[in-house]
Design a protein around this motif. Structure first.
Motif, PDB file in Angstrom:
ATOM      1  N   GLN A   1       9.125   5.369  -0.643  1.00 26.97           N
ATOM      2  CA  GLN A   1       9.674   5.168   0.707  1.00 26.97           C
ATOM      3  C   GLN A   1      10.535   3.913   0.802  1.00 26.97           C
ATOM      4  O   GLN A   1      10.458   3.153   1.767  1.00 26.97           O
TER       5      GLN A   1
ATOM      6  N   PHE B   1       3.358   8.630  -7.305  1.00 29.19           N
ATOM      7  CA  PHE B   1       2.121   7.878  -7.117  1.00 29.19           C
ATOM      8  C   PHE B   1       1.641   7.224  -8.410  1.00 29.19           C
ATOM      9  O   PHE B   1       0.867   6.299  -8.393  1.00 29.19           O
TER      10      PHE B   1
ATOM     11  N   VAL C   1       6.492  11.804  -0.114  1.00 30.41           N
ATOM     12  CA  VAL C   1       6.583  11.216  -1.456  1.00 30.41           C
ATOM     13  C   VAL C   1       6.116  12.254  -2.473  1.00 30.41           C
ATOM     14  O   VAL C   1       5.124  12.954  -2.250  1.00 30.41           O
TER      15      VAL C   1
ATOM     16  N   PRO D   1       8.354  15.036   7.829  1.00 32.28           N
ATOM     17  CA  PRO D   1       7.297  16.049   7.965  1.00 32.28           C
ATOM     18  C   PRO D   1       5.930  15.372   8.125  1.00 32.28           C
ATOM     19  O   PRO D   1       5.798  14.185   7.838  1.00 32.28           O
ATOM     20  N   PRO D   2       4.932  16.128   8.563  1.00 34.25           N
ATOM     21  CA  PRO D   2       3.593  15.541   8.723  1.00 34.25           C
ATOM     22  C   PRO D   2       3.083  14.990   7.386  1.00 34.25           C
ATOM     23  O   PRO D   2       3.344  15.575   6.338  1.00 34.25           O
ATOM     24  N   GLY D   3       2.414  13.868   7.447  1.00 33.10           N
ATOM     25  CA  GLY D   3       1.768  13.317   6.247  1.00 33.10           C
ATOM     26  C   GLY D   3       2.691  12.529   5.336  1.00 33.10           C
ATOM     27  O   GLY D   3       2.288  12.107   4.253  1.00 33.10           O
ATOM     28  N   SER D   4       3.943  12.299   5.761  1.00 39.02           N
ATOM     29  CA  SER D   4       4.865  11.612   4.854  1.00 39.02           C
ATOM     30  C   SER D   4       4.693  10.097   4.883  1.00 39.02           C
ATOM     31  O   SER D   4       5.307   9.389   4.095  1.00 39.02           O
ATOM     32  N   GLY D   5       3.870   9.596   5.797  1.00 40.96           N
ATOM     33  CA  GLY D   5       3.590   8.164   5.795  1.00 40.96           C
ATOM     34  C   GLY D   5       4.231   7.387   6.927  1.00 40.96           C
ATOM     35  O   GLY D   5       4.294   6.155   6.884  1.00 40.96           O
ATOM     36  N   LYS D   6       4.675   8.082   7.970  1.00 36.61           N
ATOM     37  CA  LYS D   6       5.353   7.394   9.087  1.00 36.61           C
ATOM     38  C   LYS D   6       4.404   6.436   9.799  1.00 36.61           C
ATOM     39  O   LYS D   6       4.753   5.279  10.047  1.00 36.61           O
ATOM     40  N   THR D   7       3.206   6.937  10.089  1.00 40.38           N
ATOM     41  CA  THR D   7       2.231   6.078  10.772  1.00 40.38           C
ATOM     42  C   THR D   7       1.837   4.901   9.887  1.00 40.38           C
ATOM     43  O   THR D   7       1.766   3.751  10.341  1.00 40.38           O
ATOM     44  N   MET D   8       1.646   5.202   8.612  1.00 40.26           N
ATOM     45  CA  MET D   8       1.273   4.169   7.645  1.00 40.26           C
ATOM     46  C   MET D   8       2.329   3.058   7.604  1.00 40.26           C
ATOM     47  O   MET D   8       2.008   1.865   7.614  1.00 40.26           O
TER      48      MET D   8
ATOM     49  N   ASP E   1       0.823  -1.221   0.000  1.00 42.24           N
ATOM     50  CA  ASP E   1       0.000   0.000   0.000  1.00 42.24           C
ATOM     51  C   ASP E   1       0.856   1.271   0.000  1.00 42.24           C
ATOM     52  O   ASP E   1       0.381   2.345  -0.345  1.00 42.24           O
ATOM     53  N   VAL E   2       2.095   1.135   0.468  1.00 42.55           N
ATOM     54  CA  VAL E   2       2.937   2.327   0.638  1.00 42.55           C
ATOM     55  C   VAL E   2       3.699   2.617  -0.648  1.00 42.55           C
ATOM     56  O   VAL E   2       4.485   1.793  -1.118  1.00 42.55           O
ATOM     57  N   VAL E   3       3.450   3.785  -1.210  1.00 42.55           N
ATOM     58  CA  VAL E   3       4.137   4.203  -2.433  1.00 42.55           C
ATOM     59  C   VAL E   3       5.532   4.713  -2.068  1.00 42.55           C
ATOM     60  O   VAL E   3       5.685   5.450  -1.088  1.00 42.55           O
TER      61      VAL E   3
END
Ligand SMILES: Nc1ncnc2c1ncn2[C@@H]1O[C@H](COP(=O)(O)OP(=O)(O)O)[C@@H](O)[C@H]1O
Ligand SMILES: [Mg+2]
Length: 500
Positions: free
Chosen positions: A197, A397, A392, A219-226, A193-195
């Protein structure tokens, strides 16, 4: 007449035998509970009285004393409702005591006599085996966890009345049948699912393979939690032993519906959580997040925002892989062998060093310094992998292809097997757990690797600890390639996870 019913208490994740003794004698009708009961246990007598009467049994008009033995062990919760009710009925001759000695019995009673689930049934099931008893009599909703232990009779009961009828031999209840565990649990998320990275995914692969703690900055929203959420999906399936051990923690915590725990846990406590919530403890001693993450992942997002006391208290479980909570009533040990994934923005606004052309860092140098100062110190010494996670780019994407978790997991499993052979007979199981001496023994470098590392030491001024971390990570990178010797490119890659 004195009757005896066997029940249990929990100490950490272990069950301890508790005998509920009930004496009824002539005197003013009353019920007293002794033997270090907490307030929930004390209230038990009101529930028991109502349940007995509403189940259609006469409540003995006698002086009743309930003793929970051993008297010096603290008794908590609602576990003893059913044993106390049965003990009272046995002491007044309504229940035959014949079968009572064969079972560990537990359950919370509703006022109508119906049974509700209780905490710690899985440790109780283990105890049945240790004491060579026949089985357990427990509320239906606790059956699933008890079935993890083979070779015992698990008798599910819905109500006090049903338990009485069973023990009197008036009805037969078939022992519940064992549930088979899925060998390869399916996850609802996947690394695919992760594009993009690629560096972060690679770091997570190394983390999973060698059990190295990871720190992600971006930065916020870069996918760390994902990314963090998907780490359990690339770890090997849990062994039955791991399933049982982690399930014991959940059983004691009262998270009955999540038992058996067959997927590696992913716990993400909020940064405002208290010490007790993270580490464990509180008045009624409960396992904390570090134990609920046992054999899985503890994700600490916005890591610098956690209380200093929490970060400090994390050191002990990271070091020992167990937590010990001391209380006047005794000390409790819970397992806490988790993979730590910490994540953070680079600065309070989140864009220092990660400007994307639209957002620029607006923090003052002092703010940045203060924020990053929180990220130093002893916890950072326990984190082997540091990786930066930039946002990203939109064009990535388009027609992106990512490797599915299953393929990554296959490589991780191979590396696990190498480590299993390597650490056989030692007290550690993974490269991430190696200390000085073990590192010396198992990290053999070829000539170029040695040279590179020496150069890094002098030019980067690596501390002794940083040096060890590079070697441990390089060991895992080499294991992922099934290479016994550590080569130049293993050290080169390991050096890249040194700082963010
Ligand atoms: N590399 C990526 N691939 C696919 N989706 C992404 C990626 N990075 C971010 N996203 C999307 O952005 C959302 C926010 O990402 P998140 O993991 O919460 O970022 P962070 O934790 O770094 O602030 C995700 O839920 C996802 O939908
Ligand atoms: Mg996040």
């Amino acid at each position: 007449m004195v009757s005896k019913v066997i029940s249990y208490a929990t100490l950490g994740i272990d069950g301890v035998k508790v005998v509920v003794e009930v004496d009824s004698s002539r005197g003013l009708p009353s019920v007293a509970i002794v033997g270090l009961p907490d307030s929930a246990v004390k209230e038990s007598k009101e529930r028991v009285r109502a349940a007995v009467v509403n189940s259609g049994f006469p409540f003995p008009l006698r002086k009743i004393v309930v003793n929970l033995a051993p008297a010096d062990l603290r008794k908590e919760g609602t576990v003893y409702d059913l044993p106390i009710a049965l003990g009272i009925l046995a002491s007044s001759g309504i229940l035959s005591g014949e079968k009572l000695g064969n079972y560990i019995i537990a359950g919370e009673l509703g006022l109508g006599g119906e049974l509700h689930p209780v905490k710690g049934v899985l440790p109780a099931a283990v105890l049945v085996k240790e004491l060579s008893l026949k089985g357990l009599i427990i509320p239906e909703d606790n059956v699933e966890e008890a079935l993890l232990i083979e070779g015992i009779d698990v008798i599910p009961v819905k109500s006090l009345k049903e338990a009485v009828n069973f023990l009197n031999g008036e009805v037969e209840i078939e022992p519940a049948k064992g549930s088979s565990l899925p060998s390869n649990p399916s996850y609802s998320v996947d690394m695919a699912d992760v594009v993009g990275q690629f560096q972060a995914k690679r770091a997570l692969e190394i983390a999973a393979a060698g059990r190295h703690n990871v720190f992600m900055v971006g930065p916020p929203g870069s996918g760390k939690t994902m990314l963090a959420r998907r780490l359990p999906t690339i770890m090997p399936p849990m062994s039955l032993e791991e399933v049982i051990e982690t399930s014991r923690v959940y059983s004691v915590a009262g998270l009955t519906s999540e038992v058996p725990v067959v997927q590696r846990p992913f716990r993400a406590p909020h940064s405002t959580s208290s010490d007790a919530a993270i580490i464990g403890g509180g008045n009624a001693v409960k396992p904390g997040e570090v134990s609920l993450a046992h054999n899985g992942v503890l994700f600490m997002d916005e890591f610098p925002e956690f209380k200093r006391s929490v970060l400090e208290a994390l050191r002990q479980p990271l070091e020992d892989r167990v937590v010990t909570v001391s209380r006047a009533s005794g000390s409790y040990t819970f397992p806490a062998d988790f993979l730590l994934v910490a994540a953070s923005n680079p600065c309070p606004c989140g864009f220092y060093g990660f400007s994307d052309g639209k957002n620029y860092c607006r923090c003052s140098p002092v703010q940045i310094k203060r924020y990053q100062a929180k990220l130093s110190g002893p916890i950072m010494d326990r984190i082997d992998l540091k990786v930066s996670v930039p946002a990203v780019k939109p064009e990535e994407f388009k027609d992106s292809k990512s490797e599915p978790s299953e393929r990554i997991r296959e490589r991780v499993i191979k590396a696990y097997e190498i480590q299993k052979r390597r650490f056989k007979g030692l007290r550690i199981s993974f490269n991430g757990q190696m200390g000085r001496r073990v590192i010396k023994k198992f990290c053999k470098l070829d000539f170029e690797a040695e040279e590179l590392l020496n150069r890094a030491v002098s030019s980067l001024g690596l501390s002794a600890r940083a040096y060890d971390r590079v070697l441990k990570v390089a060991r895992t990178i080499a294991d992922l390639e099934s290479s016994d010797l550590i080569s130049f490119h293993h050290i080169a890659e390991a050096l890249s996870y040194r700082e963010v």
